[in-house]
Design a protein around this motif. Structure first.
Motif, PDB file in Angstrom:
ATOM      1  N   UNK A   8       0.827  -1.208   0.000  1.00 53.81           N
ATOM      2  CA  UNK A   8       0.000   0.000   0.000  1.00 53.81           C
ATOM      3  C   UNK A   8       0.864   1.263   0.000  1.00 53.81           C
ATOM      4  N   UNK A   9       1.918   1.262   0.816  1.00 50.93           N
ATOM      5  CA  UNK A   9       2.816   2.422   0.892  1.00 50.93           C
ATOM      6  C   UNK A   9       3.581   2.614  -0.412  1.00 50.93           C
ATOM      7  N   UNK A  10       3.958   1.502  -1.027  1.00 44.38           N
ATOM      8  CA  UNK A  10       4.704   1.541  -2.293  1.00 44.38           C
ATOM      9  C   UNK A  10       3.929   2.284  -3.371  1.00 44.38           C
ATOM     10  N   UNK A  11       2.623   2.095  -3.372  1.00 46.92           N
ATOM     11  CA  UNK A  11       1.774   2.725  -4.391  1.00 46.92           C
ATOM     12  C   UNK A  11       1.114   4.010  -3.896  1.00 46.92           C
ATOM     13  N   UNK A  49     -16.306  -4.879  -2.567  1.00 42.88           N
ATOM     14  CA  UNK A  49     -15.344  -4.225  -1.686  1.00 42.88           C
ATOM     15  C   UNK A  49     -14.076  -5.042  -1.598  1.00 42.88           C
ATOM     16  N   UNK A  50     -13.423  -5.245  -2.750  1.00 50.06           N
ATOM     17  CA  UNK A  50     -12.269  -6.161  -2.767  1.00 50.06           C
ATOM     18  C   UNK A  50     -11.020  -5.556  -2.136  1.00 50.06           C
ATOM     19  N   UNK A  51     -11.004  -4.237  -1.937  1.00 48.43           N
ATOM     20  CA  UNK A  51      -9.880  -3.621  -1.235  1.00 48.43           C
ATOM     21  C   UNK A  51      -8.552  -3.869  -1.905  1.00 48.43           C
ATOM     22  N   UNK A  52      -7.594  -4.389  -1.140  1.00 45.16           N
ATOM     23  CA  UNK A  52      -6.251  -4.631  -1.662  1.00 45.16           C
ATOM     24  C   UNK A  52      -6.124  -5.979  -2.358  1.00 45.16           C
ATOM     25  N   UNK A  53      -7.221  -6.746  -2.418  1.00 47.05           N
ATOM     26  CA  UNK A  53      -7.203  -7.990  -3.179  1.00 47.05           C
ATOM     27  C   UNK A  53      -6.715  -9.208  -2.433  1.00 47.05           C
ATOM     28  N   UNK A  54      -6.570  -9.111  -1.105  1.00 48.12           N
ATOM     29  CA  UNK A  54      -6.055 -10.265  -0.362  1.00 48.12           C
ATOM     30  C   UNK A  54      -7.057 -11.421  -0.352  1.00 48.12           C
ATOM     31  N   UNK A  55      -8.340 -11.109  -0.116  1.00 49.35           N
ATOM     32  CA  UNK A  55      -9.369 -12.142  -0.172  1.00 49.35           C
ATOM     33  C   UNK A  55      -9.610 -12.572  -1.619  1.00 49.35           C
ATOM     34  N   UNK A  56      -9.533 -11.616  -2.536  1.00 47.86           N
ATOM     35  CA  UNK A  56      -9.743 -11.901  -3.959  1.00 47.86           C
ATOM     36  C   UNK A  56      -8.801 -13.002  -4.443  1.00 47.86           C
ATOM     37  N   UNK A  57      -7.547 -12.896  -4.043  1.00 47.91           N
ATOM     38  CA  UNK A  57      -6.556 -13.867  -4.508  1.00 47.91           C
ATOM     39  C   UNK A  57      -6.870 -15.264  -3.996  1.00 47.91           C
ATOM     40  N   UNK A  58      -7.248 -15.371  -2.734  1.00 46.35           N
ATOM     41  CA  UNK A  58      -7.571 -16.691  -2.159  1.00 46.35           C
ATOM     42  C   UNK A  58      -8.845 -17.238  -2.808  1.00 46.35           C
ATOM     43  N   UNK A  59      -9.806 -16.368  -3.080  1.00 48.55           N
ATOM     44  CA  UNK A  59     -11.022 -16.790  -3.777  1.00 48.55           C
ATOM     45  C   UNK A  59     -10.690 -17.338  -5.159  1.00 48.55           C
ATOM     46  N   UNK A  60      -9.814 -16.650  -5.875  1.00 44.73           N
ATOM     47  CA  UNK A  60      -9.465 -17.054  -7.239  1.00 44.73           C
ATOM     48  C   UNK A  60      -8.797 -18.423  -7.278  1.00 44.73           C
ATOM     49  N   UNK A  61      -8.091 -18.753  -6.202  1.00 44.04           N
ATOM     50  CA  UNK A  61      -7.428 -20.065  -6.146  1.00 44.04           C
ATOM     51  C   UNK A  61      -8.435 -21.200  -6.033  1.00 44.04           C
TER      52      UNK A  61
END
Length: 279
Positions: A8-11, A49-61
């Motif tokens: 988050x800080x990087x971007x 409300x996917x936010x930073x995508x942390x849940x999104x990535x696990x869902x996609x798996x």
């Protein structure tokens, strides 16, 4: 948690209070949410409300396809990094509550909603899905713990209300996990819970879904007043008409809305519908 902060800080991302942004990065928690949802490689998932995508990535798996909605376009570079290498995720920067759900559902299969919902949109969003969706099969959503209790409440309890009865028309709700506020970044002021709502068409039989919804609104119009008074005020019935409707529906004199189960509310709605007091 530190890895998420670094990305988050990087971007140069800054949290926006008006969007209720509280992200989760605990891998065990993320996997437990996905496991509780029961999705597999045949499942299409909508995340709101996917936010930073942390849940999104696990869902996609685990899922066949994920449609990830978020209102904040400033997350675009963050998501480009956190979701890199995934070909079964489509990120959509739109306000889901303003979405034409009928149009969206023309393009996708039956789906389930799995999400860490921003607190401020929880009830209107669940209501939208209940009333407008033809294809949603269930919800596994992380919400404020107090709201989770309302979703799952029984009649004759302080938590029982209009959203409880609205959910009960379409499905059954249960809390599958309680989540400490300490697992979010930034840390919210309240704890959360994961609620699973499994849709069961025809679970509560009614002659008119609109009549049921209007009856629920009437029943909880003023919790301190009797159903008789609420019927008079909401449907503009005479006192005698209200008494007659309650008697036909098998409701006790002086009963209040929160004393009726969803099935009791359905019976009252059917009587009102049969007499033309509501369509």
């Amino acid at each position: 948690m530190q890895e998420l902060r670094t990305v988050l800080e990087k971007h140069g991302f800054h949290f926006k209070k008006q969007f209720g942004q509280n992200f989760i990065s605990d891998t065990n928690l993320l996997r437990s949410i996905v496991d509780a949802s029961g999705i597999d490689k045949t499942t299409t998932v909508v995340e709101i409300g996917c936010g930073a995508g942390t849940l999104t990535r696990v869902l996609a798996e685990s899922a066949k396809q994920v449609y990830a909605f978020d209102i904040d376009r400033d997350l675009q570079p963050v998501l480009a990094e956190t979701l890199s290498g995934l070909d079964n995720v489509e990120v959509i920067f739109r306000d889901f509550n303003k979405l034409d759900l009928k149009e969206f559902e023309k393009e996708i299969e039956n789906y389930v909603v799995v999400a860490n919902l921003p607190y401020y949109i929880t009830t209107p969003l669940v209501t939208k899905l209940l009333e407008e969706s033809d294809k949603v099969q269930g919800l596994s959503i992380m919400v404020q713990e107090e709201v989770a209790e309302r979703f799952c409440a029984k009649e004759n309890t302080p938590e029982y209300g209009s959203i409880t009865a609205a959910i009960a028309l379409k499905g059954s709700a249960k809390i599958v996990k309680r989540v400490s506020r300490n697992l979010f970044y930034p840390r919210p002021n309240v704890d959360s819970a994961v609620v699973k709502i499994e849709f069961e068409r025809g679970r509560v039989e009614v002659k008119s879904e609109n009549a049921y919804r209007q009856t629920v609104k009437c029943a909880f119009l003023n919790r301190r007043k009797t159903l008789e008074n609420n019927l008079v005020n909401y449907f503009k019935l005479t006192r005698d008409e209200a008494k007659s409707v309650l008697q036909e529906a098998g409701v006790e004199d002086k009963a209040r809305g929160e004393t009726l189960s969803p099935w009791g509310l359905a019976k009252l709605a059917d009587v009102l519908y049969a007499h033309g007091f509501v369509k």
